[in-house]
Design an enzyme around this catalytic site. Structure first.
Site, PDB file in Angstrom:
ATOM      1  N   ASP A  30      -1.170   6.961  -7.328  1.00 51.07           N
ATOM      2  CA  ASP A  30       0.209   6.574  -7.028  1.00 51.07           C
ATOM      3  C   ASP A  30       1.161   7.299  -7.965  1.00 51.07           C
ATOM      4  O   ASP A  30       0.938   7.326  -9.186  1.00 51.07           O
ATOM      5  CB  ASP A  30       0.401   5.065  -7.217  1.00 51.07           C
ATOM      6  N   LYS A  87       3.470   5.122   1.779  1.00 49.45           N
ATOM      7  CA  LYS A  87       3.211   3.785   2.304  1.00 49.45           C
ATOM      8  C   LYS A  87       4.298   3.327   3.274  1.00 49.45           C
ATOM      9  O   LYS A  87       5.473   3.651   3.090  1.00 49.45           O
ATOM     10  CB  LYS A  87       3.127   2.761   1.160  1.00 49.45           C
ATOM     11  N   GLY A 159      -1.632  -3.774  -8.691  1.00 57.03           N
ATOM     12  CA  GLY A 159      -0.681  -4.000  -9.769  1.00 57.03           C
ATOM     13  C   GLY A 159      -1.139  -4.943 -10.851  1.00 57.03           C
ATOM     14  O   GLY A 159      -0.365  -5.299 -11.740  1.00 57.03           O
ATOM     15  N   GLY A 257      -6.593  -2.640  -8.586  1.00 58.96           N
ATOM     16  CA  GLY A 257      -7.121  -3.141  -9.847  1.00 58.96           C
ATOM     17  C   GLY A 257      -7.899  -2.141 -10.664  1.00 58.96           C
ATOM     18  O   GLY A 257      -8.376  -2.473 -11.751  1.00 58.96           O
ATOM     19  N   GLY A 278      -3.474   2.931  -8.628  1.00 58.48           N
ATOM     20  CA  GLY A 278      -2.045   2.663  -8.490  1.00 58.48           C
ATOM     21  C   GLY A 278      -1.344   2.658  -9.829  1.00 58.48           C
ATOM     22  O   GLY A 278      -0.944   3.687 -10.359  1.00 58.48           O
ATOM     23  N   SER A 279      -1.238   1.470 -10.417  1.00 55.39           N
ATOM     24  CA  SER A 279      -0.522   1.318 -11.686  1.00 55.39           C
ATOM     25  C   SER A 279      -1.355   1.768 -12.879  1.00 55.39           C
ATOM     26  O   SER A 279      -0.819   1.972 -13.973  1.00 55.39           O
ATOM     27  CB  SER A 279      -0.117  -0.149 -11.868  1.00 55.39           C
TER      28      SER A 279
END
Length: 335
Positions: A30, A87, A159, A257, A278-279
């Site tokens: 991301d 997205k 997240g 995760g 992602g994060s």
């Protein structure tokens, strides 16, 4: 459906799945701007996912999370040579049409954004661009594949930096596949009927409002012109393919995760084809080092000595969240 249309649709689906196979064995990251996209590419990412905020910040901000601004996506597309994904909200066909026109390489119909349709996901076979969708279990995966998804990913709990939900989803899908392999074709057809039930929600709601019994006629369309029986038959064919292959018939990535090289290696060890992060990259203390380490972990997931070495001097991972503390469970979005 005429013969030529069927041939064209099958050809298009083959092309879509072919693109998904090109990123197999890699890491998709991301990113929210051109600088992050370049860091991801230099670290060895096979693709980037363009967002306006990473999932941790979406969760923190609250409100309605939508497709990233077109200017932001274009900025990221112009900055890198690897594929760019973006997205859209669940069921938001207009957002998907915009991204297709923009020329993104793949669309993620994502539970990370606020859902637009409470009843249905996008019928992805109407698009030429390939889609990836999340799934918590085999039923969700089979429904998304029937709708035209070229790639499946776990939903996990985006997240949070907490891998437990991704592990749960992998185990549920894998165990259900093993169960399907022990079943007769007749029993599998019963599973297809069960998996098709979510498509009845709108029809049943309307009939309940109208004071009518909750049942549908054999020739009654319930989703994109398809009857319940046609949907069951479509899901049944996919389940038979799964029984034969012993896995999903499309590329299957882990997501939600993943925050450390060890998390990425765990997902690969559980049979995943690759990893979305992602994060976990840009919420860590050293994004370039963490990005490189996670890419290496996916490449060397079954080599503990290498994993130990690449886990050195990568800084602090993102701060994680206990799932029990969450006010919003993104994984529960969608059907």
């Amino acid at each position: 459906m005429d013969k030529m249309k069927i041939i064209m649709e099958k050809g298009t689906e083959r092309l879509k799945r072919g693109f998904a196979k090109m990123v197999k064995g890699g890491v998709i990251m991301d990113v929210t701007n051109a600088e992050q996209a370049r860091i991801a590419e230099e670290a060895g990412a096979v693709a980037v996912m363009a967002l306006h905020k990473v999932p941790a910040d979406i969760r923190k901000a609250g409100g309605v999370a939508r497709m990233a601004p077109v200017e932001k996506i274009q900025e990221i597309m112009d900055a890198v040579t690897i594929p760019v994904m973006a997205k859209v909200r669940i069921g938001h066909e207009a957002e998907a049409r915009i991204l297709e026109a923009l020329g993104v390489d793949m669309i993620d119909e994502s539970e990370v954004l606020t859902p637009a349709d409470p009843f249905f996901h996008i019928y992805k076979k109407k698009f030429t661009v390939p889609f990836v969708c999340g799934a918590r279990n085999l039923g969700e995966a089979v429904r998304r594949i029937w709708e035209g998804a070229a790639m499946i990913r776990t939903k996990g709990e985006a997240g949070t930096g907490n891998i437990i939900e991704a592990v749960r989803h992998v185990r549920l899908v894998n165990e259900n596949i093993r169960l399907i392999q022990r079943m007769t074709d007749e029993e599998i057809y019963g599973v297809a009927e069960k998996f098709a039930e979510p498509y009845l929600r709108l029809a049943f709601s309307v009939k309940e409002i109208s004071g009518l019994p909750k049942r549908v006629l054999e020739n009654e369309p319930i989703y994109e012109g398809f009857t319940y029986r046609e949907i069951v038959d479509g899901l049944y064919k996919i389940l038979l393919e799964i029984k034969k292959l012993g896995r999903l018939p499309v590329v299957n990535f882990a997501a939600g995760g993943v925050a450390t090289p060890a998390d990425a290696a765990l997902m690969m060890a559980m049979g995943m084809d690759g990893v979305f992060v992602g994060s976990g990259i840009f919420k860590s203390s050293n994004p370039p080092a963490m990005a490189r380490a996670i890419v290496e972990a996916v490449n060397h997931w079954d080599e503990p000595d290498v994993l130990a070495e690449i886990s050195r001097e990568i800084g602090e991972p993102m701060r994680g969240q206990d799932i029990a503390e969450l006010e919003v469970r993104m994984e529960e979005r969608g059907v």
